[in-house]
Design a protein around this motif. Structure first.
Motif, mmCIF file in Angstrom:
data_model
loop_
_atom_site.group_PDB
_atom_site.id
_atom_site.type_symbol
_atom_site.label_atom_id
_atom_site.label_comp_id
_atom_site.label_asym_id
_atom_site.label_seq_id
_atom_site.Cartn_x
_atom_site.Cartn_y
_atom_site.Cartn_z
ATOM 1 N N SER A 181 1.047 -1.150 -0.006
ATOM 2 C CA SER A 181 0.030 -0.109 -0.054
ATOM 3 C C SER A 181 0.762 1.450 -0.035
ATOM 4 O O SER A 181 1.959 1.042 0.406
ATOM 5 C CB SER A 181 -0.896 0.098 1.260
ATOM 6 O OG SER A 181 -0.120 0.055 2.364
ATOM 7 N N TYR A 200 -1.997 -11.423 -3.132
ATOM 8 C CA TYR A 200 -2.530 -10.042 -3.390
ATOM 9 C C TYR A 200 -1.515 -9.220 -3.856
ATOM 10 O O TYR A 200 -0.230 -9.208 -3.280
ATOM 11 C CB TYR A 200 -2.910 -9.863 -1.747
ATOM 12 C CG TYR A 200 -4.331 -10.659 -1.637
ATOM 13 C CD1 TYR A 200 -5.420 -10.799 -2.644
ATOM 14 C CD2 TYR A 200 -4.402 -11.080 -0.260
ATOM 15 C CE1 TYR A 200 -6.443 -11.533 -2.124
ATOM 16 C CE2 TYR A 200 -5.677 -11.728 0.039
ATOM 17 C CZ TYR A 200 -6.616 -11.999 -0.865
ATOM 18 O OH TYR A 200 -7.697 -12.714 -0.332
ATOM 19 N N GLU A 247 -12.890 -0.275 0.617
ATOM 20 C CA GLU A 247 -12.621 -0.049 -0.703
ATOM 21 C C GLU A 247 -11.261 0.018 -0.970
ATOM 22 O O GLU A 247 -10.777 -0.477 -2.133
ATOM 23 C CB GLU A 247 -13.568 1.297 -1.294
ATOM 24 C CG GLU A 247 -13.609 1.322 -2.811
ATOM 25 C CD GLU A 247 -14.131 2.556 -3.309
ATOM 26 O OE1 GLU A 247 -14.143 3.112 -4.373
ATOM 27 O OE2 GLU A 247 -15.409 2.966 -2.458
ATOM 28 N N GLU A 248 -10.552 0.781 -0.119
ATOM 29 C CA GLU A 248 -9.079 0.950 -0.381
ATOM 30 C C GLU A 248 -8.439 -0.516 -0.122
ATOM 31 O O GLU A 248 -7.545 -0.676 -1.315
ATOM 32 C CB GLU A 248 -8.637 1.852 0.615
ATOM 33 C CG GLU A 248 -7.040 2.269 0.476
ATOM 34 C CD GLU A 248 -6.536 3.021 1.396
ATOM 35 O OE1 GLU A 248 -5.184 3.464 0.994
ATOM 36 O OE2 GLU A 248 -7.049 3.131 2.467
ATOM 37 N N THR A 251 -9.214 -2.753 -3.520
ATOM 38 C CA THR A 251 -8.401 -2.239 -4.662
ATOM 39 C C THR A 251 -7.074 -2.861 -4.746
ATOM 40 O O THR A 251 -6.700 -3.199 -5.493
ATOM 41 C CB THR A 251 -8.371 -0.659 -4.662
ATOM 42 O OG1 THR A 251 -9.666 -0.097 -4.975
ATOM 43 C CG2 THR A 251 -7.687 -0.269 -5.856
ATOM 44 N N ILE A 252 -6.407 -2.599 -3.341
ATOM 45 C CA ILE A 252 -4.853 -3.039 -3.353
ATOM 46 C C ILE A 252 -4.923 -4.442 -3.391
ATOM 47 O O ILE A 252 -3.942 -4.995 -4.174
ATOM 48 C CB ILE A 252 -4.440 -2.666 -1.722
ATOM 49 C CG1 ILE A 252 -4.297 -1.133 -2.061
ATOM 50 C CG2 ILE A 252 -3.028 -3.092 -1.561
ATOM 51 C CD1 ILE A 252 -3.986 -0.598 -0.492
ATOM 52 N N GLY A 254 -7.156 -6.418 -5.093
ATOM 53 C CA GLY A 254 -7.883 -6.873 -6.094
ATOM 54 C C GLY A 254 -9.139 -7.917 -5.837
ATOM 55 O O GLY A 254 -9.183 -9.034 -6.573
ATOM 56 N N VAL A 257 -15.488 -5.762 -2.204
ATOM 57 C CA VAL A 257 -15.777 -4.962 -0.982
ATOM 58 C C VAL A 257 -16.587 -5.642 -0.302
ATOM 59 O O VAL A 257 -17.584 -5.935 -0.653
ATOM 60 C CB VAL A 257 -15.900 -3.517 -1.378
ATOM 61 C CG1 VAL A 257 -16.305 -2.622 -0.115
ATOM 62 C CG2 VAL A 257 -15.021 -2.707 -2.554
#
Length: 502
Positions: A181, A200, A247-248, A251-252, A254, A257
């Motif tokens: 991140s 991930y 959500e963050e 996204t990281i 993949g 949510v």
């Protein structure tokens, strides 16, 4: 007006009383008709007090009833030790120790009759990882480093404070399996990118390794680590409850949510030692960075097979480091049956791994990192005596951030903001303050390790050997670690002093 006020007050009081009575009758009827809880069926209403006090029990025990050395996973004395180091308050106590020297497993260091004078002490040398085997080796400057904690398992402010504190202390931070991140990079410290079973951060849509992404990350991280398993849950992939998948984070990683993030229990493309070494070589070649392996250990078989495969294939196929996680390792969420009963504790696993590397004459090629409840300088020094090159700790740094062992890591309700994504609770973790505590904890741990080394009669911590520590067997006897875990004969081992300053 006064009479009217009295009437209104009487009316409100009567109404409140009526509501309370109706509520109690409702609870009474519900309790005696439900079939799930025996206590409530037999003792309606008052039976709820049992569950209420049970829920508060662990907190009452922690603050009012448990002794300084009674609690698990960390007792109050250990937590206070970490807090003092993090706050730079020193490790001085008065009127003697509460540490039970008669308890089997207790650690005792062998003080030298003539300890090392300050003028003769040497700084603990840094060790290179991957030098001669990859384009960009990692220089390990600190004995103590930040173990893998995923962004997701811990909060954004926690990761930011760890990154900045690690930079200040000169140690590395491991991303954990949740991917890289921006928070990991904020401080500018060395970052070890962990590749977990779900891959991930370096995965394609089908879950396979994204080679181009690995190549890109080689420009921003210092090393890669393939995680086979961790001490808290060997044989089980990472678990991040849906309530913590923001959500963050999604996204990281993949992923979707607000859905449970559950990693496979092993890498889909790594089913044996040769495939593991192939992956190590591939990642090292793509990135130019050192690549290691993290695993819990259940016995001799894995490390023996790994050494045999490296000797058969050549040392260029070896992992540049191996992180040994003891069964006592922690996690934000783990099945209790695995946390309690799977894999060896670090006290048995670490010497076994070191011995196998010595027998194969690979100890200089493969650096050993010890992890698993090594939150104090005494435990870290024991690991160095056993043969570790570096120490990783996660919960030690969590406590440096302010963790109070509330045992709520998996509920998203951590009261100190360390393991929650609730913004209101995160507010209590002030990065500008806590990063200093992270740095002070790491630096003071190293200082105390050096103090132990000098008391044992060696010039720096990398000269510690197994004969410098004894393990209590019963109330009246202890045994030196080199007798309990003898060095293998003919293992091609250099003397510790020559090896440390070479």
């Amino acid at each position: 007006m006064s009479d009217m006020t009295q009437v209104v007050t009487w009316g409100l009081g009567t109404l409140a009383g009526f509501i309370i009575i109706v509520g109690l009758i409702f609870v009474l009827l519900r309790d005696i008709t439900q079939k799930q809880h025996t206590i409530l069926r037999n003792f309606p209403v008052v039976g709820h007090l049992r569950y209420f006090f049970e829920s508060l029990g662990e907190y009452f025990r922690q603050y009012f009833f448990a002794g300084d050395r009674d609690e698990m996973p960390f007792n109050r004395a250990t937590r206070a030790w970490v807090y003092r180091l993090a706050k730079n308050e020193g490790g001085i106590i008065g009127f003697g120790s509460t540490y039970d020297l008669r308890q089997p497993g207790s650690i005792l260091f062998v003080n030298a009759p003539f300890p090392i004078l300050e003028a003769d002490q040497l700084p603990t040398p840094a060790l290179s990882i991957g030098e001669g085997w990859c384009r960009y080796p990692l220089l390990g400057r600190s004995l103590v480093n930040v173990s893998g904690m995923s962004f997701g398992a811990i909060s954004a402010p926690a990761v930011r404070a760890l990154s900045r504190g690690a930079k200040e202390a000169g140690c590395w931070i491991d991303t954990g399996e949740g991917g890289l991140s921006p928070h990991h990079l904020e401080g500018g410290c060395d970052v070890i990118m962990q590749i977990g079973t779900a891959k991930y951060g370096v995965r394609k849509l089908d879950g396979s390794l994204d080679r181009e992404r690995v190549r890109e990350l080689g420009h921003v991280v210092s090393a890669f680590e393939i995680k086979l398993s961790q001490g808290a849950k060997p044989g089980k992939g990472g678990v991040l409850p849906a309530m913590k998948v923001t959500e963050e984070i999604a996204t990281i990683r993949g992923i979707a949510v607000n859905q449970d993030s559950i990693s496979p229990n092993r890498h889909l493309d790594i089913a044996n030692i040769d495939q593991l070494l192939d992956q190590v070589m591939l990642i090292r070649e793509l990135s130019g960075r050192p690549c290691g392996v993290k695993t819990a250990v259940g016995g001799w078989e894995f490390i023996k097979e790994l050494c045999e495969a490296v000797l058969r294939r050549g040392e260029d196929s070896a992992p540049d480091f191996i992180v040994i996680d003891g069964a006592e390792g922690g996690s934000g969420a783990a099945p209790q049956v695995l946390a309690d009963h799977m894999a060896l504790p670090i006290t048995e696993a670490l010497p076994r791994v070191v011995d196998a590397l010595l027998e194969a004459d690979l100890k200089q090629r493969i650096r050993v990192v010890a992890s698993g409840k090594l939150v104090t300088s005494a435990k870290a020094s024991w690991a160095l005596c056993a043969g570790a090159d570096f120490i990783n700790t996660a919960r030690g740094f969590m406590m440096a951030l302010g963790c109070i062992q509330a045992l709520r890591c998996h509920t998203n309700t951590c009261p100190t903001g360390v393991t929650t994504h609730n913004k209101r609770l995160q507010r209590g973790l002030v990065v500008e303050e806590k990063y200093l505590r992270v740095a002070q904890y790491a630096s003071n741990m190293v200082k105390e390790i050096d103090m132990i080394a000098h008391s044992c009669g060696v010039r720096h911590a990398r000269e510690l050997r197994r004969e410098h520590v004894r393990i209590v067997q019963d109330a009246n006897s202890s045994i030196a670690l080199n007798m309990l875990c003898p060095y293998p004969a003919g293992g091609g081992r250099k003397p510790a002093r020559d090896r440390a300053i070479a």
